[in-house]
Design an enzyme around this catalytic site. Structure first.
Site, PDB file in Angstrom:
ATOM      1  N   SER A   9       0.750  -1.073   0.063  1.00 46.57           N
ATOM      2  CA  SER A   9       0.280   0.043  -0.109  1.00 46.57           C
ATOM      3  C   SER A   9       0.934   1.458  -0.044  1.00 46.57           C
ATOM      4  O   SER A   9       1.536   1.494  -0.748  1.00 46.57           O
ATOM      5  CB  SER A   9      -1.082   0.081   1.098  1.00 46.57           C
ATOM      6  OG  SER A   9      -1.698   1.124   1.160  1.00 46.57           O
TER       7      SER A   9
ATOM      8  N   ASP B   2      -1.492   1.415  -3.400  1.00 46.38           N
ATOM      9  CA  ASP B   2      -2.327   0.136  -4.235  1.00 46.38           C
ATOM     10  C   ASP B   2      -3.731   0.637  -4.417  1.00 46.38           C
ATOM     11  O   ASP B   2      -4.596  -0.284  -4.816  1.00 46.38           O
ATOM     12  CB  ASP B   2      -2.443  -0.936  -3.225  1.00 46.38           C
ATOM     13  CG  ASP B   2      -3.062  -0.808  -2.110  1.00 46.38           C
ATOM     14  OD1 ASP B   2      -3.097   0.261  -1.371  1.00 46.38           O
ATOM     15  OD2 ASP B   2      -3.523  -1.762  -1.466  1.00 46.38           O
TER      16      ASP B   2
ATOM     17  N   ASP C 216      -6.366   2.099  -2.999  1.00 42.27           N
ATOM     18  CA  ASP C 216      -7.547   1.821  -2.026  1.00 42.27           C
ATOM     19  C   ASP C 216      -7.733   3.094  -1.233  1.00 42.27           C
ATOM     20  O   ASP C 216      -8.663   2.899  -0.379  1.00 42.27           O
ATOM     21  CB  ASP C 216      -7.388   0.380  -1.183  1.00 42.27           C
ATOM     22  CG  ASP C 216      -6.329   0.445  -0.232  1.00 42.27           C
ATOM     23  OD1 ASP C 216      -5.694   1.367   0.063  1.00 42.27           O
ATOM     24  OD2 ASP C 216      -6.387  -0.712   0.536  1.00 42.27           O
TER      25      ASP C 216
ATOM     26  N   GLU D 241     -12.195   6.050   6.911  1.00 39.10           N
ATOM     27  CA  GLU D 241     -11.174   6.650   7.926  1.00 39.10           C
ATOM     28  C   GLU D 241     -10.635   8.011   7.397  1.00 39.10           C
ATOM     29  O   GLU D 241     -10.726   8.451   6.069  1.00 39.10           O
ATOM     30  CB  GLU D 241      -9.844   5.598   7.749  1.00 39.10           C
ATOM     31  CG  GLU D 241     -10.316   4.186   8.521  1.00 39.10           C
ATOM     32  CD  GLU D 241      -8.954   3.530   8.792  1.00 39.10           C
ATOM     33  OE1 GLU D 241      -8.728   3.103   9.826  1.00 39.10           O
ATOM     34  OE2 GLU D 241      -8.438   3.241   7.683  1.00 39.10           O
TER      35      GLU D 241
ATOM     36  N   ASN E 202      -7.757   8.820   6.794  1.00 42.46           N
ATOM     37  CA  ASN E 202      -6.843   8.841   5.636  1.00 42.46           C
ATOM     38  C   ASN E 202      -7.110   8.681   4.169  1.00 42.46           C
ATOM     39  O   ASN E 202      -6.495   8.513   3.412  1.00 42.46           O
ATOM     40  CB  ASN E 202      -5.813   7.803   6.002  1.00 42.46           C
ATOM     41  CG  ASN E 202      -6.448   6.199   6.148  1.00 42.46           C
ATOM     42  OD1 ASN E 202      -7.587   6.207   5.628  1.00 42.46           O
ATOM     43  ND2 ASN E 202      -5.955   5.215   6.923  1.00 42.46           N
TER      44      ASN E 202
ATOM     45  N   THR F   6       1.700  -1.841  15.742  1.00 45.19           N
ATOM     46  CA  THR F   6       3.089  -2.531  15.108  1.00 45.19           C
ATOM     47  C   THR F   6       4.353  -2.535  15.925  1.00 45.19           C
ATOM     48  O   THR F   6       5.369  -3.112  15.878  1.00 45.19           O
ATOM     49  CB  THR F   6       3.094  -2.123  13.529  1.00 45.19           C
ATOM     50  OG1 THR F   6       3.209  -0.821  13.671  1.00 45.19           O
ATOM     51  CG2 THR F   6       2.099  -2.858  12.749  1.00 45.19           C
TER      52      THR F   6
END
Length: 545
Positions: free
Chosen positions: A65, A279, A281, A371, A373, A503
């Site tokens: 992404s 990507d 999206d 979202e 973003n 993460t």
């Protein structure tokens, strides 16, 4: 040779580095491409098992992404084009982290746990983005699928949403569309052309849009789609991958975080521009005003535009269907207030992560989720789609209602309901602006975002932070939420929250207030509280400049 012997032999060609541990997160596995060969092989195995279990086609997308070009990643796509279920995320993590000699045992555990019939046929669709590492890594997925006797179909370069779309088409016996790239282009472009017929007198200026393709797959696919749009949208494509690195100084994430246009685009005042991510999206819109000021229209603005448009059409069609907007704690307070108080739309807040938004949106007749973003879409329940369709064919429907119902039907065809899709979302936004006769400045002026600031604080262990109320309040460590509440009281129209990263050992801090200065000050003070109460490491956070 039995199946597992073949798995063992093939697995030896894709060995796991001893001791490497990776987690299947919201966006699947994602890290430096050099560490992913064994993961890809094993996700091929898992996709084959998932295909046996569901007796359907499963998708595997090789992409990272918005990450830098040297990274890569992989995510599995379930039968209806949605993300894989949480239980199978756990299987993915277990399989990925099994040491080399324990792989067959881990595989067997999943087979027993899920009561999988190994004689079932296996079909897996595979797509990849434009990263240099994607070719070899998608081959590793194919190796995994075939080592369990499955059929892997490599569709080569695709956007993530195109693969989601194709998996859904295949598993609905093509009711959702034709499971090819051309099927995708035709369905979306025909719906877009039908919708823009309802926007008379569109000038060439209104049909013109600047697109930043993030030097990624979205740019390639935009070029392929252009002829299908029959000049109803004239795209000026920048960062198209002909030179320049993927996501470097461009793309939706860069524009959102840096709050400025990408490199490689010279914007004139008032020109509409949008950016995809690597990507395709996610999407964000923006423009520069006559004073040179940058204006970002992010996921909140997109959700507001779309839900307002849908609500107006439902009223016109006389349909009593509930429209809800699903946000995360990052949704700007002004958007929430405008939706609830002015538009009288239900707003639901959920935990960060697109899978949580998607699931919540499924609970309503029409669920709009984005979202901040720019990752999002609109979901229509089966019942909502049926009621809209009935109106279009009922001879007793009056003209005004029928016209609204036809618009709604074309809108449904334009939306990729399987997943957030930058190309589909872009066409939807362009259609709505055209139908409503709105300029990008008028869209931006629907409400004014509250100034906000996001920071992160390094901590020894992110697990010390525990949250509740869709991540808006901290439960632990003791005293942290009280400290945040005290700080928020000092500023006007303010709120702040903290949440652990999924993460890395950092705590993410978000603050908003009536002025940028106040938002910055509040974010800084909350960072200090996190540093002191949640085991901050390194230097104390500095004031943001």
């Amino acid at each position: 040779m039995d199946q597992f012997e073949k798995v063992s032999q093939c697995s030896a060609l894709h060995p796991k580095p001893a001791g490497l541990v990776l987690q299947y997160g919201t966006s699947g596995f994602r890290t430096n491409a050099k560490e992913l060969d064994h993961i890809m092989f094993r996700m091929g195995l898992l996709a084959a098992l998932r295909s046996m279990k569901t007796e359907s086609t499963i998708g595997v997308m090789v992409t990272a992404s918005h990450n830098p070009e040297e990274d890569n990643g992989v995510k599995l796509i379930d039968p209806m084009g949605e993300m894989v279920t949480p239980e199978w995320e756990e299987h993915a993590t277990r399989l990925a982290n099994a040491e080399q000699e324990a792989l067959v045992m881990a595989l067997n555990d999943i087979i027993k746990m899920e009561a999988i019939n190994l004689s079932q046929d296996v079909t897996v669709f595979i797509g990849k983005d434009t990263r240099p590492s994607s070719k070899a890594l998608s081959q590793a997925v194919l190796d995994g699928v075939s080592s369990l006797g499955g059929h892997g179909y490599d569709y080569g370069l695709l956007t993530t949403p195109q693969l989601h779309f194709m998996v859904c088409c295949k598993n609905t016996q093509y009711r959702y569309g034709t499971a090819t790239e051309e099927g995708y282009y035709k369905k979306l472009s025909q719906a877009f052309i039908q919708l823009t017929k309802h926007a008379p007198n569109r000038t060439d200026d209104q049909k013109h849009l600047l697109v930043d393709g993030a030097n990624g797959i979205g740019a390639l696919k935009m070029r392929e789609m252009e002829p299908f749009l029959q000049k109803e949208l004239q795209v000026s494509l920048h960062n198209d991958g002909s030179h320049g690195k993927l996501n470097f100084l461009c793309g939706a994430d860069y524009v959102k975080v840096q709050q400025k246009p990408p490199e490689g685009i010279a914007l004139n005042a008032g020109e509409r521009c949008c950016s995809f991510d690597g990507d395709a999206d996610r999407i964000v819109y923006y423009f520069i005003d006559s004073a040179g000021q940058f204006h970002l229209l992010d996921g909140d603005k997109i959700a507001t535009l779309i839900s307002t448009y849908l609500k107006q059409l439902l009223t016109q069609a006389g349909l009593d269907l509930q429209v809800a907007v699903v946000q995360t704690a990052y949704g700007n307070g002004s958007s929430t207030r405008y939706l609830e108080e002015t538009m009288k739309v239900t707003v639901r807040c959920v935990k960060t992560g697109v899978k949580h938004l998607h699931r919540a949106a499924q609970e309503f007749d029409i669920g709009v989720y984005f979202e901040a973003n720019g990752h999002g879409t609109v979901l229509f329940s089966k019942g909502a789609e049926e009621r809209i369709q009935q109106l279009t064919v009922d001879p007793n429907t009056n003209d005004e209602k029928k016209s609204a119902a036809v618009l709604l039907e074309n809108t449904i065809n334009l939306i990729n309901q399987t997943v957030g899709d930058a190309i589909s979302d872009m066409l939807l936004i362009e259609a709505v602006l055209a139908i409503q006769g709105l300029t990008v400045q008028q869209w931006d002026a629907i409400y004014t975002d509250l100034p906000n600031r996001q920071l992160k604080v390094k901590v020894a262990d992110r697990c010390v932070i525990d949250t509740t109320d869709a991540e808006r309040r901290a439960v632990s460590p003791t005293g942290l939420q009280d400290a945040i509440d005290m700080l928020v009281k000092k500023y006007q129209k303010s709120r702040a929250f903290v949440r652990p990263s999924g993460t890395e050992d950092v705590v993410r801090v978000y603050a908003e207030a009536d002025t940028q200065e106040s938002a910055d000050a509040l974010a800084h003070e909350v960072s200090i509280a996190v540093y002191k109460l949640a085991g901050g490491v390194g230097e104390e956070p500095k004031q943001f400049h």
